[in-house]
Structure formats: C-alpha cells, structure tokens
Write a protein that holds these residues in place. Structure first.
Motif, PDB file in Angstrom:
ATOM      1  N   LEU A 153       0.822  -1.203   0.000  1.00 20.08           N
ATOM      2  CA  LEU A 153       0.000   0.000   0.000  1.00 20.08           C
ATOM      3  C   LEU A 153       0.858   1.256   0.000  1.00 20.08           C
ATOM      4  O   LEU A 153       2.022   1.235   0.429  1.00 20.08           O
ATOM      5  CB  LEU A 153      -0.919   0.006   1.226  1.00 20.08           C
ATOM      6  N   THR A 154       0.277   2.343  -0.437  1.00 23.44           N
ATOM      7  CA  THR A 154       0.983   3.619  -0.446  1.00 23.44           C
ATOM      8  C   THR A 154       1.274   4.102   0.971  1.00 23.44           C
ATOM      9  O   THR A 154       2.159   4.923   1.176  1.00 23.44           O
ATOM     10  CB  THR A 154       0.167   4.692  -1.189  1.00 23.44           C
ATOM     11  N   THR A 155       0.558   3.573   1.945  1.00 24.96           N
ATOM     12  CA  THR A 155       0.760   3.957   3.349  1.00 24.96           C
ATOM     13  C   THR A 155       1.933   3.230   3.988  1.00 24.96           C
ATOM     14  O   THR A 155       2.276   3.491   5.128  1.00 24.96           O
ATOM     15  CB  THR A 155      -0.509   3.650   4.165  1.00 24.96           C
ATOM     16  N   GLY A 156       2.522   2.260   3.260  1.00 30.12           N
ATOM     17  CA  GLY A 156       3.638   1.492   3.791  1.00 30.12           C
ATOM     18  C   GLY A 156       3.222   0.171   4.397  1.00 30.12           C
ATOM     19  O   GLY A 156       4.068  -0.646   4.752  1.00 30.12           O
ATOM     20  N   LYS A 157       1.938  -0.066   4.543  1.00 31.36           N
ATOM     21  CA  LYS A 157       1.460  -1.342   5.071  1.00 31.36           C
ATOM     22  C   LYS A 157       1.498  -2.402   3.984  1.00 31.36           C
ATOM     23  O   LYS A 157       1.456  -2.097   2.799  1.00 31.36           O
ATOM     24  CB  LYS A 157       0.038  -1.201   5.604  1.00 31.36           C
ATOM     25  N   ILE A 158       1.565  -3.656   4.421  1.00 31.01           N
ATOM     26  CA  ILE A 158       1.608  -4.793   3.506  1.00 31.01           C
ATOM     27  C   ILE A 158       0.494  -5.754   3.901  1.00 31.01           C
ATOM     28  O   ILE A 158       0.364  -6.115   5.070  1.00 31.01           O
ATOM     29  CB  ILE A 158       2.975  -5.497   3.576  1.00 31.01           C
ATOM     30  N   LEU A 159      -0.300  -6.160   2.910  1.00 31.54           N
ATOM     31  CA  LEU A 159      -1.410  -7.072   3.152  1.00 31.54           C
ATOM     32  C   LEU A 159      -1.119  -8.416   2.505  1.00 31.54           C
ATOM     33  O   LEU A 159      -0.725  -8.471   1.338  1.00 31.54           O
ATOM     34  CB  LEU A 159      -2.700  -6.492   2.567  1.00 31.54           C
ATOM     35  N   LEU A 160      -1.324  -9.493   3.248  1.00 31.74           N
ATOM     36  CA  LEU A 160      -1.187 -10.841   2.717  1.00 31.74           C
ATOM     37  C   LEU A 160      -2.588 -11.387   2.490  1.00 31.74           C
ATOM     38  O   LEU A 160      -3.457 -11.262   3.366  1.00 31.74           O
ATOM     39  CB  LEU A 160      -0.441 -11.738   3.707  1.00 31.74           C
ATOM     40  N   THR A 161      -2.822 -11.985   1.329  1.00 28.84           N
ATOM     41  CA  THR A 161      -4.141 -12.519   1.009  1.00 28.84           C
ATOM     42  C   THR A 161      -4.031 -13.894   0.370  1.00 28.84           C
ATOM     43  O   THR A 161      -3.000 -14.230  -0.213  1.00 28.84           O
ATOM     44  CB  THR A 161      -4.921 -11.557   0.094  1.00 28.84           C
ATOM     45  N   ASN A 162      -5.109 -14.659   0.490  1.00 32.90           N
ATOM     46  CA  ASN A 162      -5.120 -15.981  -0.123  1.00 32.90           C
ATOM     47  C   ASN A 162      -5.596 -15.935  -1.572  1.00 32.90           C
ATOM     48  O   ASN A 162      -5.547 -16.922  -2.271  1.00 32.90           O
ATOM     49  CB  ASN A 162      -5.975 -16.953   0.693  1.00 32.90           C
ATOM     50  N   ASN A 163      -6.055 -14.792  -2.051  1.00 31.97           N
ATOM     51  CA  ASN A 163      -6.424 -14.636  -3.459  1.00 31.97           C
ATOM     52  C   ASN A 163      -5.156 -14.468  -4.299  1.00 31.97           C
ATOM     53  O   ASN A 163      -4.153 -13.954  -3.820  1.00 31.97           O
ATOM     54  CB  ASN A 163      -7.314 -13.414  -3.667  1.00 31.97           C
ATOM     55  N   THR A 164      -5.240 -14.888  -5.558  1.00 33.32           N
ATOM     56  CA  THR A 164      -4.097 -14.714  -6.451  1.00 33.32           C
ATOM     57  C   THR A 164      -4.099 -13.301  -7.034  1.00 33.32           C
ATOM     58  O   THR A 164      -5.129 -12.630  -7.036  1.00 33.32           O
ATOM     59  CB  THR A 164      -4.143 -15.729  -7.605  1.00 33.32           C
ATOM     60  N   VAL A 165      -2.955 -12.885  -7.533  1.00 31.04           N
ATOM     61  CA  VAL A 165      -2.860 -11.577  -8.177  1.00 31.04           C
ATOM     62  C   VAL A 165      -3.798 -11.529  -9.379  1.00 31.04           C
ATOM     63  O   VAL A 165      -4.478 -10.522  -9.601  1.00 31.04           O
ATOM     64  CB  VAL A 165      -1.404 -11.266  -8.597  1.00 31.04           C
ATOM     65  N   ASP A 166      -3.861 -12.620 -10.140  1.00 28.71           N
ATOM     66  CA  ASP A 166      -4.749 -12.667 -11.305  1.00 28.71           C
ATOM     67  C   ASP A 166      -6.202 -12.445 -10.900  1.00 28.71           C
ATOM     68  O   ASP A 166      -6.936 -11.729 -11.576  1.00 28.71           O
ATOM     69  CB  ASP A 166      -4.622 -14.004 -12.034  1.00 28.71           C
ATOM     70  N   LYS A 167      -6.622 -13.047  -9.803  1.00 31.11           N
ATOM     71  CA  LYS A 167      -7.994 -12.890  -9.322  1.00 31.11           C
ATOM     72  C   LYS A 167      -8.258 -11.441  -8.894  1.00 31.11           C
ATOM     73  O   LYS A 167      -9.321 -10.876  -9.180  1.00 31.11           O
ATOM     74  CB  LYS A 167      -8.255 -13.849  -8.153  1.00 31.11           C
ATOM     75  N   LEU A 168      -7.296 -10.835  -8.246  1.00 36.01           N
ATOM     76  CA  LEU A 168      -7.452  -9.445  -7.814  1.00 36.01           C
ATOM     77  C   LEU A 168      -7.536  -8.496  -9.008  1.00 36.01           C
ATOM     78  O   LEU A 168      -8.369  -7.590  -9.046  1.00 36.01           O
ATOM     79  CB  LEU A 168      -6.299  -9.052  -6.893  1.00 36.01           C
ATOM     80  N   VAL A 169      -6.679  -8.723 -10.004  1.00 31.36           N
ATOM     81  CA  VAL A 169      -6.702  -7.896 -11.213  1.00 31.36           C
ATOM     82  C   VAL A 169      -8.018  -8.089 -11.954  1.00 31.36           C
ATOM     83  O   VAL A 169      -8.618  -7.125 -12.449  1.00 31.36           O
ATOM     84  CB  VAL A 169      -5.494  -8.215 -12.122  1.00 31.36           C
ATOM     85  N   GLU A 170      -8.490  -9.331 -12.011  1.00 27.74           N
ATOM     86  CA  GLU A 170      -9.768  -9.631 -12.663  1.00 27.74           C
ATOM     87  C   GLU A 170     -10.913  -8.865 -11.986  1.00 27.74           C
ATOM     88  O   GLU A 170     -11.788  -8.317 -12.657  1.00 27.74           O
ATOM     89  CB  GLU A 170     -10.029 -11.128 -12.590  1.00 27.74           C
ATOM     90  N   ARG A 171     -10.896  -8.807 -10.673  1.00 24.10           N
ATOM     91  CA  ARG A 171     -11.927  -8.066  -9.938  1.00 24.10           C
ATOM     92  C   ARG A 171     -11.883  -6.576 -10.284  1.00 24.10           C
ATOM     93  O   ARG A 171     -12.914  -5.941 -10.430  1.00 24.10           O
ATOM     94  CB  ARG A 171     -11.753  -8.246  -8.436  1.00 24.10           C
TER      95      ARG A 171
END
Length: 83
Positions: free
Chosen positions: A58-76
């Motif tokens: 994130l631009t705030t410097g935080k980092i988020l871990l998710t079980n979704n794939t990058v492809d799924k996030l981009v698709e959304r």
C-alpha cells in the motif's frame, strides 16, 4: 472512493494500492520476513489460515497478505467488481 474486495470481509481503497505481487517468489518471501522482523512495515495477514498467494503493498507502507491470487485481484478490478 472505490474499494476492492481482496479477502473475506476485507476491502481496500483502490487508490491506496501501490502494487501487487505473487507470494511464490523466495525473494518476496525474504523481503516480507525481513520487513516484519525489523519492524519496517506493518504486515497484516488476511489469509484466514489458508495459503498466502499474493502480497499487496500500500501507499501507506502497510503490507497485506491474502489468499487470493494476483490474477484474481486484477480480474476483480478489470470487471469493475469494486464497491
């Protein structure tokens, strides 16, 4: 403000996303471990006990871990599956 669902019951404003990467790379895993250990970034785990598939910086410097794939996030984002 438009938000994207990136994990179960978790949404993020799209304009706060700096970049997203796959968690498969050992270089990414090392970077996350180092930043977390040294306290240089707040790493928030949204995998709910499942395998980590993507990392959202994130631009705030935080980092988020998710079980979704990058492809799924981009698709959304491309489908306009945002709120």
């Amino acid at each position: 403000m438009q938000c994207m669902k990136f994990a179960r019951d978790a949404y993020i404003p799209i304009d706060k996303i700096e970049y997203m990467v796959s968690y498969n790379s050992s270089a990414v895993k090392r970077k996350i471990r180092r930043l977390k250990a040294e306290g240089l970034a707040e790493v928030i785990d949204y995998t709910y006990g499942q395998k980590t598939n993507a990392v959202i910086f994130l631009t705030t410097g935080k980092i988020l871990l998710t079980n979704n794939t990058v492809d799924k996030l981009v698709e959304r984002m491309e489908k306009g599956n945002i709120f």
